[in-house]
Design a protein around this motif. Structure first.
Motif, PDB file in Angstrom:
ATOM      1  N   SER A  54     -18.505  18.646  27.076  1.00 43.99           N
ATOM      2  CA  SER A  54     -19.252  19.643  27.840  1.00 43.99           C
ATOM      3  C   SER A  54     -20.744  19.512  27.528  1.00 43.99           C
ATOM      4  N   ARG A  55     -21.558  19.957  28.470  1.00 42.14           N
ATOM      5  CA  ARG A  55     -23.015  19.867  28.331  1.00 42.14           C
ATOM      6  C   ARG A  55     -23.539  21.234  27.885  1.00 42.14           C
ATOM      7  N   VAL A  56     -24.229  21.243  26.742  1.00 42.62           N
ATOM      8  CA  VAL A  56     -24.700  22.497  26.152  1.00 42.62           C
ATOM      9  C   VAL A  56     -26.196  22.407  25.860  1.00 42.62           C
ATOM     10  N   LEU A  57     -26.926  23.416  26.300  1.00 37.26           N
ATOM     11  CA  LEU A  57     -28.358  23.528  26.032  1.00 37.26           C
ATOM     12  C   LEU A  57     -28.587  24.574  24.959  1.00 37.26           C
ATOM     13  N   GLU A  58     -29.306  24.195  23.901  1.00 34.13           N
ATOM     14  CA  GLU A  58     -29.737  25.171  22.902  1.00 34.13           C
ATOM     15  C   GLU A  58     -31.231  25.411  23.058  1.00 34.13           C
ATOM     16  N   ILE A  59     -31.602  26.672  23.205  1.00 30.22           N
ATOM     17  CA  ILE A  59     -33.002  27.048  23.360  1.00 30.22           C
ATOM     18  C   ILE A  59     -33.492  27.671  22.057  1.00 30.22           C
ATOM     19  N   GLU A 109     -36.720  19.395  33.180  1.00 25.87           N
ATOM     20  CA  GLU A 109     -35.830  19.103  34.305  1.00 25.87           C
ATOM     21  C   GLU A 109     -34.791  18.052  33.941  1.00 25.87           C
ATOM     22  N   SER A 110     -35.105  17.220  32.960  1.00 27.95           N
ATOM     23  CA  SER A 110     -34.171  16.165  32.563  1.00 27.95           C
ATOM     24  C   SER A 110     -32.862  16.718  32.004  1.00 27.95           C
ATOM     25  N   VAL A 111     -32.852  17.976  31.604  1.00 34.57           N
ATOM     26  CA  VAL A 111     -31.633  18.585  31.064  1.00 34.57           C
ATOM     27  C   VAL A 111     -30.570  18.708  32.145  1.00 34.57           C
ATOM     28  N   GLY A 112     -30.987  19.043  33.355  1.00 39.65           N
ATOM     29  CA  GLY A 112     -30.041  19.164  34.460  1.00 39.65           C
ATOM     30  C   GLY A 112     -29.126  20.375  34.324  1.00 39.65           C
ATOM     31  N   ARG A 113     -27.959  20.300  34.939  1.00 40.11           N
ATOM     32  CA  ARG A 113     -27.008  21.404  34.895  1.00 40.11           C
ATOM     33  C   ARG A 113     -26.155  21.315  33.639  1.00 40.11           C
ATOM     34  N   VAL A 114     -25.750  22.475  33.148  1.00 42.59           N
ATOM     35  CA  VAL A 114     -25.013  22.520  31.876  1.00 42.59           C
ATOM     36  C   VAL A 114     -23.827  23.479  31.981  1.00 42.59           C
ATOM     37  N   ASP A 115     -22.955  23.383  30.981  1.00 41.35           N
ATOM     38  CA  ASP A 115     -21.782  24.260  30.914  1.00 41.35           C
ATOM     39  C   ASP A 115     -21.988  25.439  29.971  1.00 41.35           C
ATOM     40  N   ARG A 133     -36.265  37.086  34.253  1.00 39.65           N
ATOM     41  CA  ARG A 133     -36.556  35.819  34.939  1.00 39.65           C
ATOM     42  C   ARG A 133     -35.857  34.650  34.259  1.00 39.65           C
ATOM     43  N   ALA A 134     -35.882  34.667  32.933  1.00 41.15           N
ATOM     44  CA  ALA A 134     -35.265  33.575  32.187  1.00 41.15           C
ATOM     45  C   ALA A 134     -33.763  33.504  32.443  1.00 41.15           C
ATOM     46  N   ILE A 135     -33.088  34.651  32.383  1.00 39.87           N
ATOM     47  CA  ILE A 135     -31.637  34.651  32.585  1.00 39.87           C
ATOM     48  C   ILE A 135     -31.283  34.200  33.992  1.00 39.87           C
ATOM     49  N   GLN A 136     -32.071  34.604  34.983  1.00 43.25           N
ATOM     50  CA  GLN A 136     -31.795  34.146  36.348  1.00 43.25           C
ATOM     51  C   GLN A 136     -31.971  32.641  36.459  1.00 43.25           C
ATOM     52  N   GLN A 137     -33.047  32.122  35.891  1.00 41.84           N
ATOM     53  CA  GLN A 137     -33.292  30.683  35.947  1.00 41.84           C
ATOM     54  C   GLN A 137     -32.213  29.908  35.190  1.00 41.84           C
ATOM     55  N   LEU A 138     -31.794  30.431  34.049  1.00 37.45           N
ATOM     56  CA  LEU A 138     -30.772  29.755  33.260  1.00 37.45           C
ATOM     57  C   LEU A 138     -29.411  29.814  33.953  1.00 37.45           C
ATOM     58  N   THR A 139     -29.122  30.932  34.603  1.00 39.76           N
ATOM     59  CA  THR A 139     -27.876  31.055  35.357  1.00 39.76           C
ATOM     60  C   THR A 139     -27.813  30.001  36.455  1.00 39.76           C
ATOM     61  N   ASP A 140     -28.940  29.748  37.090  1.00 37.25           N
ATOM     62  CA  ASP A 140     -28.992  28.742  38.147  1.00 37.25           C
ATOM     63  C   ASP A 140     -28.686  27.343  37.617  1.00 37.25           C
ATOM     64  N   ARG A 141     -28.858  27.126  36.313  1.00 37.67           N
ATOM     65  CA  ARG A 141     -28.571  25.831  35.694  1.00 37.67           C
ATOM     66  C   ARG A 141     -27.102  25.684  35.299  1.00 37.67           C
ATOM     67  N   LEU A 142     -26.383  26.799  35.262  1.00 36.28           N
ATOM     68  CA  LEU A 142     -24.995  26.764  34.799  1.00 36.28           C
ATOM     69  C   LEU A 142     -24.044  26.236  35.872  1.00 36.28           C
ATOM     70  N   SER A 215     -22.994  37.735  25.777  1.00 37.82           N
ATOM     71  CA  SER A 215     -22.455  36.602  26.525  1.00 37.82           C
ATOM     72  C   SER A 215     -22.370  36.944  27.997  1.00 37.82           C
ATOM     73  N   GLY A 216     -22.590  35.935  28.780  1.00 36.49           N
ATOM     74  CA  GLY A 216     -22.491  36.088  30.231  1.00 36.49           C
ATOM     75  C   GLY A 216     -21.810  34.881  30.833  1.00 36.49           C
ATOM     76  N   LYS A 217     -20.776  35.098  31.610  1.00 31.14           N
ATOM     77  CA  LYS A 217     -20.034  33.992  32.214  1.00 31.14           C
ATOM     78  C   LYS A 217     -20.315  33.931  33.714  1.00 31.14           C
ATOM     79  N   LYS A 218     -20.560  32.723  34.178  1.00 29.36           N
ATOM     80  CA  LYS A 218     -20.805  32.504  35.596  1.00 29.36           C
ATOM     81  C   LYS A 218     -19.490  32.136  36.273  1.00 29.36           C
ATOM     82  N   THR A 219     -19.014  32.968  37.114  1.00 28.09           N
ATOM     83  CA  THR A 219     -17.754  32.689  37.811  1.00 28.09           C
ATOM     84  C   THR A 219     -18.045  32.388  39.287  1.00 28.09           C
TER      85      THR A 219
END
Length: 221
Positions: A54-59, A109-115, A133-142, A215-219
């Motif tokens: 799985s692809r994981v981003l740590e901020i 941008e090189s990170v791309g979409r993540v799980d 704003r951050a959570i919305q932008q990060l959700t769009d990456r999920l 925690s927030g899950k994107k369904t």
């Protein structure tokens, strides 16, 4: 607003050389903030519930303590941090891992979409508006069924906030009190509003007197 108006570096540069000692100091002003530190890191990793590869981003990689646990799961991990000093320390611990410059509102941008997206002890540097704003932008990456999992200081409600401030004042823990008064530690209800506003299924759990797991899950909708 320019994303670099979010100022992290001066705080992280002050912490960089002392951070690892602070998290294990049982007598310092921040002892209760970091109580159960290792367990908190493990809880963040466990909450992801993601398969190998799985692809994981740590901020906010910081000194790399959470990163080490993420890498042990055989995930494809991407790490970003705005502080050169923090990146330098983490790179010494994890010489084969690349840490990029970035933060919650400036993900390469090189990170791309993540799980999965994780962070510990960092989200409070953003104002509530920036958090949203951050959570919305990060959700769009999920990817669908992806998770955001953060652990950070927060307050159960306004009454709890005032009680903590009063106790810290009575303890004469003035450095911690200044931190609590000047950083943007949210109420749990604020975090719920932000996560749900981005379309995430929200859950929260208190991990110690100060720190909560969010925690927030994107369904798929």
């Amino acid at each position: 607003m320019k994303e670099r108006e979010v100022q992290f570096n001066h705080i992280f540069e002050q912490w960089a050389s002392e951070y690892d000692q602070t998290v294990v100091d049982r007598d310092g002003e921040y002892a209760e903030v970091f109580e159960g530190y290792e367990q908190i890191l493990h809880r963040v990793v466990q909450e992801l519930k993601l398969p190998v590869e799985s692809r994981v981003l740590e901020i906010g990689v910081g000194t790399g303590n959470l990163t080490r646990l993420l890498l042990s799961k055989e995930w494809k991990v991407f790490g970003i941090d705005p502080s050169p000093d923090m990146r330098g320390i983490a790179s010494q611990k994890l010489p084969n891992f690349t840490i990029q410059d970035g933060h919650f509102l400036s993900v390469p941008e090189s990170v791309g979409r993540v799980d999965g997206i994780v962070s510990t002890y960092a989200f409070h540097h953003l104002t509530d508006e920036q958090k949203a704003r951050a959570i919305q932008q990060l959700t769009d990456r999920l990817n669908d069924d992806g998770m955001i999992v953060f652990a950070d200081t927060a307050y159960a409600d306004e009454k709890a906030k005032q009680a903590i401030h009063q106790k810290v004042k009575e303890q004469k823990a003035f450095a911690l009190l200044e931190d609590l008064r000047t950083e943007y530690y949210p109420l749990v209800s604020t975090m719920q509003h932000i996560f749900e506003g981005a379309g995430l299924d929200f859950a929260s759990h208190q991990l110690n007197k100060y720190v909560w797991l969010f925690s927030g899950k994107k369904t798929a909708r």
